[in-house]
Design a protein around this motif. Structure first.
Motif, PDB file in Angstrom:
ATOM      1  N   VAL A  34       0.777  -1.186   0.133  1.00  0.00           N
ATOM      2  CA  VAL A  34      -0.008   0.052   0.089  1.00  0.00           C
ATOM      3  C   VAL A  34       0.934   1.423   0.135  1.00  0.00           C
ATOM      4  CG1 VAL A  34      -1.741   1.299   1.175  1.00  0.00           C
ATOM      5  CG2 VAL A  34      -1.693  -1.151   1.441  1.00  0.00           C
ATOM      6  N   ASP A  35       0.606   2.310  -0.954  1.00  0.00           N
ATOM      7  CA  ASP A  35       1.324   3.321  -0.845  1.00  0.00           C
ATOM      8  C   ASP A  35      -0.146   4.570  -0.402  1.00  0.00           C
ATOM      9  OD1 ASP A  35       3.721   2.744  -1.643  1.00  0.00           O
ATOM     10  OD2 ASP A  35       3.481   3.057  -3.762  1.00  0.00           O
ATOM     11  N   ILE A  36       0.311   5.376   0.420  1.00  0.00           N
ATOM     12  CA  ILE A  36      -0.556   6.324   0.660  1.00  0.00           C
ATOM     13  C   ILE A  36      -0.231   7.865   0.452  1.00  0.00           C
ATOM     14  CG2 ILE A  36      -2.206   7.258   2.689  1.00  0.00           C
ATOM     15  CD1 ILE A  36      -2.108   4.479   3.999  1.00  0.00           C
ATOM     16  N   GLY A  37      -0.864   8.853  -0.166  1.00  0.00           N
ATOM     17  CA  GLY A  37      -0.529   9.934  -0.403  1.00  0.00           C
ATOM     18  C   GLY A  37      -1.605  10.998   0.149  1.00  0.00           C
ATOM     19  N   THR A  38      -1.106  12.007   0.547  1.00  0.00           N
ATOM     20  CA  THR A  38      -2.114  13.187   0.880  1.00  0.00           C
ATOM     21  C   THR A  38      -1.990  14.514   0.588  1.00  0.00           C
ATOM     22  OG1 THR A  38      -2.919  14.046   3.207  1.00  0.00           O
ATOM     23  CG2 THR A  38      -0.471  13.867   3.023  1.00  0.00           C
ATOM     24  N   SER A  39      -3.116  15.320   0.420  1.00  0.00           N
ATOM     25  CA  SER A  39      -3.122  16.486  -0.164  1.00  0.00           C
ATOM     26  C   SER A  39      -3.994  17.354   0.956  1.00  0.00           C
ATOM     27  CB  SER A  39      -3.656  16.681  -1.471  1.00  0.00           C
ATOM     28  OG  SER A  39      -5.289  16.470  -1.344  1.00  0.00           O
ATOM     29  N   GLU A  40      -4.123  18.608   0.599  1.00  0.00           N
ATOM     30  CA  GLU A  40      -4.812  19.346   1.883  1.00  0.00           C
ATOM     31  C   GLU A  40      -6.099  18.934   1.759  1.00  0.00           C
ATOM     32  OE1 GLU A  40      -6.581  23.918   1.698  1.00  0.00           O
ATOM     33  OE2 GLU A  40      -4.475  23.634   1.068  1.00  0.00           O
ATOM     34  N   GLY A  41      -6.999  18.520   0.863  1.00  0.00           N
ATOM     35  CA  GLY A  41      -8.229  18.028   0.968  1.00  0.00           C
ATOM     36  C   GLY A  41      -8.555  16.550   0.893  1.00  0.00           C
ATOM     37  N   ALA A  42      -7.551  15.593   0.532  1.00  0.00           N
ATOM     38  CA  ALA A  42      -8.072  14.292   0.078  1.00  0.00           C
ATOM     39  C   ALA A  42      -6.870  13.172   0.314  1.00  0.00           C
ATOM     40  CB  ALA A  42      -8.316  14.122  -1.199  1.00  0.00           C
ATOM     41  N   TYR A  43      -6.986  12.104   0.376  1.00  0.00           N
ATOM     42  CA  TYR A  43      -5.941  10.999   0.497  1.00  0.00           C
ATOM     43  C   TYR A  43      -6.053  10.359  -0.677  1.00  0.00           C
ATOM     44  CZ  TYR A  43      -6.010  11.851   5.541  1.00  0.00           C
ATOM     45  OH  TYR A  43      -6.209  12.439   6.751  1.00  0.00           O
ATOM     46  N   LEU A  44      -5.102   9.889  -1.156  1.00  0.00           N
ATOM     47  CA  LEU A  44      -4.721   8.789  -2.315  1.00  0.00           C
ATOM     48  C   LEU A  44      -4.013   7.515  -1.911  1.00  0.00           C
ATOM     49  CD1 LEU A  44      -4.390   8.041  -5.410  1.00  0.00           C
ATOM     50  CD2 LEU A  44      -2.334   8.879  -5.389  1.00  0.00           C
ATOM     51  N   PHE A  45      -4.864   6.432  -2.334  1.00  0.00           N
ATOM     52  CA  PHE A  45      -3.999   5.149  -1.704  1.00  0.00           C
ATOM     53  C   PHE A  45      -4.007   4.274  -3.006  1.00  0.00           C
ATOM     54  CE2 PHE A  45      -8.318   4.557   0.032  1.00  0.00           C
ATOM     55  CZ  PHE A  45      -8.671   3.141  -0.672  1.00  0.00           C
ATOM     56  N   ARG A  46      -2.987   3.525  -3.083  1.00  0.00           N
ATOM     57  CA  ARG A  46      -2.641   2.534  -4.225  1.00  0.00           C
ATOM     58  C   ARG A  46      -2.663   1.248  -3.386  1.00  0.00           C
ATOM     59  NH1 ARG A  46       1.061   6.588  -7.405  1.00  0.00           N
ATOM     60  NH2 ARG A  46      -0.598   7.749  -8.528  1.00  0.00           N
ATOM     61  N   VAL A  47      -3.121   0.096  -3.975  1.00  0.00           N
ATOM     62  CA  VAL A  47      -2.818  -1.153  -3.354  1.00  0.00           C
ATOM     63  C   VAL A  47      -2.487  -2.015  -4.621  1.00  0.00           C
ATOM     64  CG1 VAL A  47      -3.819  -2.987  -1.938  1.00  0.00           C
ATOM     65  CG2 VAL A  47      -4.760  -0.696  -1.394  1.00  0.00           C
ATOM     66  N   ALA A  48      -1.358  -2.749  -4.336  1.00  0.00           N
ATOM     67  CA  ALA A  48      -0.969  -3.709  -5.493  1.00  0.00           C
ATOM     68  C   ALA A  48      -1.774  -4.966  -5.387  1.00  0.00           C
ATOM     69  CB  ALA A  48       0.441  -3.963  -5.090  1.00  0.00           C
ATOM     70  N   LEU A  49      -2.210  -5.547  -6.302  1.00  0.00           N
ATOM     71  CA  LEU A  49      -3.202  -6.594  -6.416  1.00  0.00           C
ATOM     72  C   LEU A  49      -2.882  -7.397  -7.511  1.00  0.00           C
ATOM     73  CD1 LEU A  49      -6.827  -4.868  -5.426  1.00  0.00           C
ATOM     74  CD2 LEU A  49      -4.975  -6.346  -4.022  1.00  0.00           C
ATOM     75  N   PRO A  50      -1.720  -7.905  -7.802  1.00  0.00           N
ATOM     76  CA  PRO A  50      -1.458  -8.881  -9.010  1.00  0.00           C
ATOM     77  C   PRO A  50      -1.982 -10.151  -8.671  1.00  0.00           C
ATOM     78  CG  PRO A  50       0.353  -8.770  -7.351  1.00  0.00           C
ATOM     79  CD  PRO A  50      -0.582  -7.935  -6.774  1.00  0.00           C
ATOM     80  N   GLY A  51      -2.391 -10.405  -9.969  1.00  0.00           N
ATOM     81  CA  GLY A  51      -3.426 -11.832  -9.719  1.00  0.00           C
ATOM     82  C   GLY A  51      -4.698 -11.606 -10.058  1.00  0.00           C
ATOM     83  N   VAL A  52      -5.463 -10.259  -9.636  1.00  0.00           N
ATOM     84  CA  VAL A  52      -6.606 -10.145  -9.855  1.00  0.00           C
ATOM     85  C   VAL A  52      -6.964  -9.264 -11.095  1.00  0.00           C
ATOM     86  CG1 VAL A  52      -8.673  -8.313  -8.868  1.00  0.00           C
ATOM     87  CG2 VAL A  52      -7.005  -9.016  -7.261  1.00  0.00           C
ATOM     88  N   ARG A  53      -7.760 -10.182 -11.953  1.00  0.00           N
ATOM     89  CA  ARG A  53      -8.012  -9.758 -13.189  1.00  0.00           C
ATOM     90  C   ARG A  53      -8.958  -8.659 -13.553  1.00  0.00           C
ATOM     91  NH1 ARG A  53      -9.131 -15.688 -15.223  1.00  0.00           N
ATOM     92  NH2 ARG A  53     -11.230 -14.771 -15.547  1.00  0.00           N
ATOM     93  N   LYS A  54      -8.698  -7.789 -14.235  1.00  0.00           N
ATOM     94  CA  LYS A  54      -9.515  -6.504 -14.542  1.00  0.00           C
ATOM     95  C   LYS A  54     -11.057  -6.994 -14.731  1.00  0.00           C
ATOM     96  CE  LYS A  54      -9.804  -2.330 -16.662  1.00  0.00           C
ATOM     97  NZ  LYS A  54      -9.977  -1.307 -15.488  1.00  0.00           N
ATOM     98  N   ASP A  55     -11.324  -8.166 -15.619  1.00  0.00           N
ATOM     99  CA  ASP A  55     -12.688  -8.541 -15.834  1.00  0.00           C
ATOM    100  C   ASP A  55     -13.156  -9.102 -14.511  1.00  0.00           C
ATOM    101  OD1 ASP A  55     -11.311 -10.931 -15.742  1.00  0.00           O
ATOM    102  OD2 ASP A  55     -12.050 -11.956 -17.355  1.00  0.00           O
ATOM    103  N   GLN A  56     -12.662  -9.464 -13.594  1.00  0.00           N
ATOM    104  CA  GLN A  56     -13.172  -9.793 -12.244  1.00  0.00           C
ATOM    105  C   GLN A  56     -12.872  -8.685 -11.222  1.00  0.00           C
ATOM    106  OE1 GLN A  56     -11.474 -13.573 -11.082  1.00  0.00           O
ATOM    107  NE2 GLN A  56     -12.576 -14.616 -12.474  1.00  0.00           N
ATOM    108  N   SER A  57     -12.625  -7.496 -11.732  1.00  0.00           N
ATOM    109  CA  SER A  57     -12.757  -6.492 -10.587  1.00  0.00           C
ATOM    110  C   SER A  57     -14.063  -6.056 -10.119  1.00  0.00           C
ATOM    111  CB  SER A  57     -12.024  -5.119 -11.222  1.00  0.00           C
ATOM    112  OG  SER A  57     -12.688  -4.513 -12.405  1.00  0.00           O
ATOM    113  N   GLY A  58     -15.031  -6.431 -10.576  1.00  0.00           N
ATOM    114  CA  GLY A  58     -16.311  -6.240  -9.914  1.00  0.00           C
ATOM    115  C   GLY A  58     -16.515  -6.976  -8.726  1.00  0.00           C
ATOM    116  N   LYS A  59     -16.017  -8.110  -8.525  1.00  0.00           N
ATOM    117  CA  LYS A  59     -15.924  -8.724  -7.417  1.00  0.00           C
ATOM    118  C   LYS A  59     -15.060  -8.150  -6.410  1.00  0.00           C
ATOM    119  CE  LYS A  59     -16.948 -12.917  -9.981  1.00  0.00           C
ATOM    120  NZ  LYS A  59     -16.769 -14.358 -10.335  1.00  0.00           N
ATOM    121  N   LEU A  60     -14.439  -7.175  -6.502  1.00  0.00           N
ATOM    122  CA  LEU A  60     -13.562  -6.854  -5.627  1.00  0.00           C
ATOM    123  C   LEU A  60     -14.313  -5.747  -4.824  1.00  0.00           C
ATOM    124  CD1 LEU A  60     -10.313  -6.616  -4.966  1.00  0.00           C
ATOM    125  CD2 LEU A  60     -10.250  -4.639  -6.409  1.00  0.00           C
ATOM    126  N   LYS A  61     -14.279  -5.814  -3.632  1.00  0.00           N
ATOM    127  CA  LYS A  61     -15.164  -5.087  -2.506  1.00  0.00           C
ATOM    128  C   LYS A  61     -13.966  -4.219  -1.832  1.00  0.00           C
ATOM    129  CE  LYS A  61     -17.975  -6.737   0.219  1.00  0.00           C
ATOM    130  NZ  LYS A  61     -18.443  -7.963   1.023  1.00  0.00           N
TER     131      LYS A  61
END
Length: 146
Positions: A34-61
């Protein structure tokens, strides 16, 4: 020795050769970095999910709570099956993440408004989410603080 520095004996050649950034990393791409960034009004986070297929990302909660707690659930796709093929391959080498369900939980640096988030599942297996920080009422004298 050959150009890559290996002795020219077939029994001594590695079956996999890594170069560039692949050589510097570990054997399997880690799930849940996980990478987390911050600004004055928001947070940005990125999570590495290798192996999760884009066509199944609808099952990602991805649940984001007001206190900044993030909980992600999903499934690593089953390996050994090629898209558009009925052939199943038995994997003899398993260097990628094993298939199956996973959960990832972490805390953002502060409270947020979960209604104001924009998740994107990128083609490179990264879940990227921008979520706005919780706004506090104005304290310029017009409204009493809570």
């Amino acid at each position: 020795m050959n150009v890559q520095g290996f002795v020219d004996h077939s029994q001594m050649k590695p079956s996999v050769v890594l170069t560039g950034t692949a050589k510097e990393g570990s054997n399997a791409p880690p799930v849940g970095l996980v990478d987390i960034g911050t600004s004055e009004g928001a947070y940005l986070f990125r999570v590495a999910l290798p192996g999760v297929r884009k066509d199944q990302s609808g099952k990602l909660k991805c649940e984001i709570q007001r206190d900044g707690r993030v909980h992600i659930e999903g499934v690593i796709a089953r390996t050994g099956i090629l898209k558009d093929s009925s052939t199943v391959f038995q994997m003899k080498v398993q260097e990628l993440c094993p298939s199956g369900p996973f959960t990832i939980s972490f805390n953002l640096p502060g409270p947020v408004d979960p209604r104001l988030s924009s998740p994107t599942f990128r083609p490179d297996g990264i879940l990227e989410v921008i979520v706005f920080k919780q706004r506090t009422p104005a304290t310029d004298g017009r409204f009493p603080p809570p």
